[in-house]
Design a protein around this motif. Structure first.
Motif, mmCIF file in Angstrom:
data_model
loop_
_atom_site.group_PDB
_atom_site.id
_atom_site.type_symbol
_atom_site.label_atom_id
_atom_site.label_comp_id
_atom_site.label_asym_id
_atom_site.label_seq_id
_atom_site.Cartn_x
_atom_site.Cartn_y
_atom_site.Cartn_z
ATOM 1 N N ILE A 30 20.155 35.139 -21.463
ATOM 2 C CA ILE A 30 18.695 35.104 -21.454
ATOM 3 C C ILE A 30 18.168 35.169 -20.017
ATOM 4 O O ILE A 30 17.255 35.948 -19.699
ATOM 5 C CB ILE A 30 18.176 33.833 -22.160
ATOM 6 N N LEU A 31 18.733 34.354 -19.140
ATOM 7 C CA LEU A 31 18.292 34.350 -17.743
ATOM 8 C C LEU A 31 18.564 35.695 -17.087
ATOM 9 O O LEU A 31 17.759 36.170 -16.272
ATOM 10 C CB LEU A 31 18.997 33.228 -16.973
ATOM 11 N N THR A 32 19.691 36.311 -17.424
ATOM 12 C CA THR A 32 20.011 37.619 -16.858
ATOM 13 C C THR A 32 19.004 38.667 -17.320
ATOM 14 O O THR A 32 18.525 39.488 -16.512
ATOM 15 C CB THR A 32 21.436 38.035 -17.266
ATOM 16 N N LEU A 33 18.674 38.646 -18.608
ATOM 17 C CA LEU A 33 17.705 39.614 -19.134
ATOM 18 C C LEU A 33 16.325 39.412 -18.521
ATOM 19 O O LEU A 33 15.657 40.373 -18.124
ATOM 20 C CB LEU A 33 17.621 39.486 -20.660
ATOM 21 N N LEU A 34 15.884 38.164 -18.435
ATOM 22 C CA LEU A 34 14.576 37.881 -17.843
ATOM 23 C C LEU A 34 14.531 38.276 -16.374
ATOM 24 O O LEU A 34 13.543 38.846 -15.901
ATOM 25 C CB LEU A 34 14.233 36.398 -18.004
ATOM 26 N N SER A 35 15.599 37.977 -15.649
ATOM 27 C CA SER A 35 15.610 38.311 -14.219
ATOM 28 C C SER A 35 15.636 39.818 -14.001
ATOM 29 O O SER A 35 15.012 40.331 -13.074
ATOM 30 C CB SER A 35 16.800 37.648 -13.527
ATOM 31 N N SER A 36 16.335 40.537 -14.866
ATOM 32 C CA SER A 36 16.344 41.994 -14.770
ATOM 33 C C SER A 36 14.967 42.563 -15.105
ATOM 34 O O SER A 36 14.479 43.481 -14.443
ATOM 35 C CB SER A 36 17.401 42.590 -15.698
ATOM 36 N N HIS A 37 14.343 42.004 -16.137
ATOM 37 C CA HIS A 37 13.014 42.454 -16.551
ATOM 38 C C HIS A 37 11.998 42.252 -15.421
ATOM 39 O O HIS A 37 11.101 43.086 -15.222
ATOM 40 C CB HIS A 37 12.574 41.693 -17.795
ATOM 41 N N LEU A 40 14.258 40.521 -10.363
ATOM 42 C CA LEU A 40 14.596 39.474 -9.400
ATOM 43 C C LEU A 40 15.874 39.834 -8.656
ATOM 44 O O LEU A 40 16.733 40.553 -9.163
ATOM 45 C CB LEU A 40 14.772 38.133 -10.116
ATOM 46 N N CYS A 41 16.017 39.303 -7.458
ATOM 47 C CA CYS A 41 17.205 39.570 -6.654
ATOM 48 C C CYS A 41 18.390 38.770 -7.204
ATOM 49 O O CYS A 41 18.210 37.760 -7.899
ATOM 50 C CB CYS A 41 16.948 39.204 -5.198
ATOM 51 N N PRO A 42 19.630 39.200 -6.901
ATOM 52 C CA PRO A 42 20.810 38.466 -7.392
ATOM 53 C C PRO A 42 20.831 37.000 -6.990
ATOM 54 O O PRO A 42 21.263 36.151 -7.771
ATOM 55 C CB PRO A 42 21.978 39.236 -6.758
ATOM 56 N N ALA A 43 20.340 36.687 -5.784
ATOM 57 C CA ALA A 43 20.363 35.289 -5.337
ATOM 58 C C ALA A 43 19.506 34.413 -6.250
ATOM 59 O O ALA A 43 19.876 33.272 -6.557
ATOM 60 C CB ALA A 43 19.875 35.186 -3.895
ATOM 61 N N ALA A 44 18.353 34.935 -6.700
ATOM 62 C CA ALA A 44 17.500 34.164 -7.605
ATOM 63 C C ALA A 44 18.178 33.978 -8.952
ATOM 64 O O ALA A 44 18.136 32.884 -9.544
ATOM 65 C CB ALA A 44 16.153 34.873 -7.779
ATOM 66 N N ALA A 78 13.970 29.215 -9.125
ATOM 67 C CA ALA A 78 14.865 30.050 -8.318
ATOM 68 C C ALA A 78 14.130 31.269 -7.769
ATOM 69 O O ALA A 78 14.331 31.654 -6.611
ATOM 70 C CB ALA A 78 16.064 30.486 -9.158
ATOM 71 N N SER A 79 13.275 31.875 -8.579
ATOM 72 C CA SER A 79 12.547 33.057 -8.108
ATOM 73 C C SER A 79 11.542 32.687 -7.026
ATOM 74 O O SER A 79 11.338 33.443 -6.071
ATOM 75 C CB SER A 79 11.848 33.742 -9.286
ATOM 76 N N LYS A 80 10.907 31.520 -7.159
ATOM 77 C CA LYS A 80 9.960 31.071 -6.127
ATOM 78 C C LYS A 80 10.673 30.783 -4.808
ATOM 79 O O LYS A 80 10.103 30.990 -3.726
ATOM 80 C CB LYS A 80 9.218 29.813 -6.602
ATOM 81 N N PHE A 81 11.897 30.319 -4.916
ATOM 82 C CA PHE A 81 12.643 29.943 -3.715
ATOM 83 C C PHE A 81 13.321 31.137 -3.053
ATOM 84 O O PHE A 81 13.413 31.206 -1.823
ATOM 85 C CB PHE A 81 13.697 28.886 -4.074
ATOM 86 N N GLU A 82 13.791 32.102 -3.857
ATOM 87 C CA GLU A 82 14.640 33.161 -3.313
ATOM 88 C C GLU A 82 13.979 34.545 -3.249
ATOM 89 O O GLU A 82 14.438 35.394 -2.508
ATOM 90 C CB GLU A 82 15.917 33.295 -4.161
ATOM 91 N N ASP A 83 12.933 34.767 -4.014
ATOM 92 C CA ASP A 83 12.426 36.129 -4.143
ATOM 93 C C ASP A 83 10.987 36.240 -3.650
ATOM 94 O O ASP A 83 10.376 35.262 -3.226
ATOM 95 C CB ASP A 83 12.527 36.596 -5.598
ATOM 96 N N ARG A 84 10.468 37.468 -3.739
ATOM 97 C CA ARG A 84 9.097 37.729 -3.342
ATOM 98 C C ARG A 84 8.126 37.127 -4.350
ATOM 99 O O ARG A 84 8.434 37.025 -5.536
ATOM 100 C CB ARG A 84 8.860 39.248 -3.249
ATOM 101 N N GLU A 85 6.952 36.771 -3.856
ATOM 102 C CA GLU A 85 5.968 36.110 -4.720
ATOM 103 C C GLU A 85 5.560 36.995 -5.890
ATOM 104 O O GLU A 85 5.376 36.508 -7.008
ATOM 105 C CB GLU A 85 4.736 35.740 -3.893
#
Length: 278
Positions: A30-37, A40-44, A78-85
């Motif tokens: 689920i997290l992988t699908l959401l992050s791909s959608h 998000l960067c791999p670090a997030a 994780a996205s707030k910490f590692e990726d663009r806003e």
């Protein structure tokens, strides 16, 4: 790199105590699908899975909705910490996905905020937690050398193309590490270096581990051999599954001879990983 190596020494041990471990693969997907959608960067993505695993390892969750809220909140933090806003998922995006709509419930802003605060307190407001994704790109800088030799079955190519291909393999192995909590047995830097080593073996580059890689990572092939072998076994299983699925598909098509398949490399009978760096 030195700072991350120091921080990884302080990471808590993963105990694998959660009764929800049997559902882990589902929520990682689920997290992988959401992050791909959300691109998000791999670090997030890797930090989100790390937060989820370690939170579940220490706290008991009783309802499905709480579990979904924790998983989504891990991704948001994780996205707030590692990726663009502008890549941080919006609540509307999350609720509109099949991940939640298929469960017939939605998450409210208040529920997510409360869960995020709960997670931050659980991790003492420290999200600077190294994962293999934080090390991989650094090790990829030394992943290909002008002195690399290809096996006879691999076409000669320029170092740039080889490096691009190796990068794809290494990132594939990086995603493999999300699928099994066994990789928490190794420091994140070991896992990242092993992804590069496994990629070099799959591309049949010689030597498997170079002096440049040893210098940049401070690891010899012996340090990485166990983790590399686990990655290669996982790769072999995926390769065999793909062949089996293709065979089953061809079997239901009448009077169709299977077309020859071009294989870029033979799944090797992997040698003992004790080759000295050269």
């Amino acid at each position: 790199h030195c700072t991350l190596r120091e921080k990884e020494l302080k990471l808590p041990a993963f105990r694998a105590h959660s009764p929800l471990l049997k559902s882990r693969r589902f929520f990682v997907d689920i997290l992988t699908l959401l992050s791909s959608h959300c691109q998000l960067c791999p670090a997030a993505r890797h930090l989100a899975v790390y937060l989820l695993d370690h939170f579940l390892d220490r706290y008991h969750i009783t309802t499905s909705k709480q579990l979904y809220a924790v998983a989504v909140s891990c991704l948001l933090l994780a996205s707030k910490f590692e990726d663009r806003e502008d890549h941080v998922p919006k609540l509307e995006q999350i609720n509109s996905t099949r991940v939640l709509s298929g469960q017939n419930f939605t998450l409210t802003k208040k529920e997510l905020l409360n869960t995020e605060l709960l997670l931050l307190e659980a991790f003492s407001w420290n999200l600077c937690l190294p994962t293999p994704a934080h090390f991989l790109d650094y090790y990829l800088l030394a992943s290909v050398s002008q002195k690399d030799q290809h096996c006879h079955s691999w076409p000669a190519t320029c170092p740039h193309k080889t490096k691009e291909c190796l990068k794809e393999y290494a990132h594939y192995f990086l995603e493999v590490t999300l699928q099994d909590h066994i990789f928490y047995k190794f420091p994140p830097s070991v896992v990242a270096a092993a992804c590069v080593g496994a990629a070099r073996i799959c591309l049949q580059l010689s030597p498997y581990w170079t002096r440049d890689l040893q210098r940049i990572s401070n690891y010899t092939l012996e340090h990485l051999s166990t983790c590399i072998e686990i990655l290669l076994v996982a790769y072999d299983n995926v390769f065999k599954d793909a062949v089996a699925v293709k065979s089953q598909a061809l079997a239901v098509v009448p009077s169709t001879a299977p077309a020859p398949t071009q294989v870029l490399f033979q799944p090797p009978a992997y040698p003992t990983l004790s080759q000295p760096a050269t």
